[in-house]
Design an enzyme around this catalytic site. Structure first.
Site, PDB file in Angstrom:
ATOM      1  N   HIS A  40      27.373  35.419  -8.815  1.00 20.91           N
ATOM      2  CA  HIS A  40      28.164  36.563  -8.375  1.00 20.91           C
ATOM      3  C   HIS A  40      27.449  37.808  -9.304  1.00 20.91           C
ATOM      4  CE1 HIS A  40      29.362  35.004 -12.243  1.00 20.91           C
ATOM      5  NE2 HIS A  40      29.511  36.197 -12.727  1.00 20.91           N
ATOM      6  N   HIS A 127      23.289  42.914 -11.912  1.00 24.92           N
ATOM      7  CA  HIS A 127      22.323  41.964 -11.618  1.00 24.92           C
ATOM      8  C   HIS A 127      23.190  40.613 -11.499  1.00 24.92           C
ATOM      9  CE1 HIS A 127      23.866  41.550 -15.869  1.00 24.92           C
ATOM     10  NE2 HIS A 127      23.566  39.954 -15.693  1.00 24.92           N
TER      11      HIS A 127
HETATM   12  O1  3AM Z   1      27.286  37.151 -14.493  1.00 33.15           O
HETATM   13  P1  3AM Z   1      26.911  37.613 -15.784  1.00 33.15           P
HETATM   14  O2  3AM Z   1      25.970  36.325 -16.495  1.00 33.15           O
HETATM   15  O3  3AM Z   1      26.201  39.153 -16.159  1.00 33.15           O
HETATM   16  O4  3AM Z   1      27.600  36.498 -19.075  1.00 33.15           O
HETATM   17  C1  3AM Z   1      28.794  36.226 -18.573  1.00 33.15           C
HETATM   18  C2  3AM Z   1      28.848  36.633 -16.855  1.00 33.15           C
HETATM   19  O5  3AM Z   1      28.040  37.602 -16.681  1.00 33.15           O
HETATM   20  C3  3AM Z   1      29.780  37.276 -18.841  1.00 33.15           C
HETATM   21  O6  3AM Z   1      30.740  37.423 -18.124  1.00 33.15           O
HETATM   22  C4  3AM Z   1      30.146  36.954 -17.022  1.00 33.15           C
HETATM   23  C5  3AM Z   1      31.049  35.877 -16.676  1.00 33.15           C
HETATM   24  O7  3AM Z   1      31.209  34.781 -17.484  1.00 33.15           O
HETATM   25  N1  3AM Z   1      30.142  37.127 -20.357  1.00 33.15           N
HETATM   26  C6  3AM Z   1      30.577  35.917 -20.739  1.00 33.15           C
HETATM   27  N2  3AM Z   1      30.920  36.061 -22.185  1.00 33.15           N
HETATM   28  C7  3AM Z   1      30.607  37.243 -22.396  1.00 33.15           C
HETATM   29  C8  3AM Z   1      30.640  38.210 -23.503  1.00 33.15           C
HETATM   30  N3  3AM Z   1      31.212  37.444 -24.860  1.00 33.15           N
HETATM   31  C9  3AM Z   1      30.238  37.940 -21.440  1.00 33.15           C
HETATM   32  N4  3AM Z   1      29.784  39.360 -21.335  1.00 33.15           N
HETATM   33  C10 3AM Z   1      30.086  39.975 -22.512  1.00 33.15           C
HETATM   34  N5  3AM Z   1      30.641  39.287 -23.568  1.00 33.15           N
END
Ligand code: 3AM
Length: 202
Positions: A40, A127
């Site tokens: 996603h 991304h």
């Molecule tokens: O799809 P991406 O990887 O960009 O990295 C996690 C993921 O993003 C992000 O939220 C999305 C769904 O899990 N994520 C998880 N923990 C996080 C945090 N503590 C976070 N983004 C920022 N801070």
């Protein structure tokens, strides 16, 4: 409840990304690869929210997104955060073909602030996370494959129009995160002009 707001990808795009992930697996290393169904484009990670915050966030966001036009995206190119030499997050890029993704991001940001969530400190880099590198081993082979694949800048499927944004629940499990769609917010409806081009009033 741990939540985030994201754009879902067409199945064809997810299939192509999954094939790319399989290719990258050949580089070795200890990487947590994203499962196909979890691919996603995150707009806003909310973190832990109360049921009240979630409700208020959903109501506000539904109202704001209903006013914003759809965006057209194409998934293209590969890269890594912070960089390819020291990859931590491996990603596929999202290029904007039409519309304004920044406005969608701003809507999620302002709704998050309105329900008392801390502001996002990182800049928005659209991304799709393909994997999280735990240990890049063997570093040289891994780096070479990443650079080669990134340079070939593949395009993952046709451009597609995003008509809605989803609110996900994220449950962290030993086998990997489980994402569940809680709500789907529809963007402004654009009705194609189907009126006859040469219409003469009676
Ligand atoms: O799809 P991406 O990887 O960009 O990295 C996690 C993921 O993003 C992000 O939220 C999305 C769904 O899990 N994520 C998880 N923990 C996080 C945090 N503590 C976070 N983004 C920022 N801070």
């Amino acid at each position: 409840m741990r939540c985030f707001t994201a754009i879902r990808l067409p199945e064809t795009v997810r299939e192509l990304l999954a094939r790319q992930i399989n290719r990258l697996r050949g580089a070795g290393g200890r990487v947590s690869w994203t499962r196909d169904e979890n691919l996603h484009l995150t707009l806003r990670f909310l973190g832990e929210v109360t049921p009240e915050q979630l409700e208020a966030y959903g109501v506000r966001l539904a109202g704001m997104l209903a006013e914003l036009p759809p965006v057209t995206l194409q998934v293209a190119g590969l890269g890594a955060f912070p960089n390819l030499r020291k990859p931590s997050i491996l990603w596929a890029g999202a290029s904007l073909v039409a519309g304004d993704l920044g406005t969608l991001w701003q809507a999620t940001e302002s709704c998050a602030a309105a329900v008392g969530l801390p502001p996002e400190t990182k800049a928005f880099h659209p991304h799709i996370t393909l994997g999280r590198v735990r240990e890049p081993h063997p570093p040289e082979a891994f780096h070479r494959l990443l650079v080669e694949t990134a340079q070939s800048a593949p395009v993952f499927g046709d451009a597609f129009t995003v008509h809605s944004v989803a609110l996900f629940r994220s449950e962290l499990r030993p086998a990997g995160p489980l994402y569940t769609v809680l709500k789907e917010f529809t963007l402004r409806c654009t009705i194609p002009d189907s009126s006859p081009s040469s219409y003469t009033a009676p």
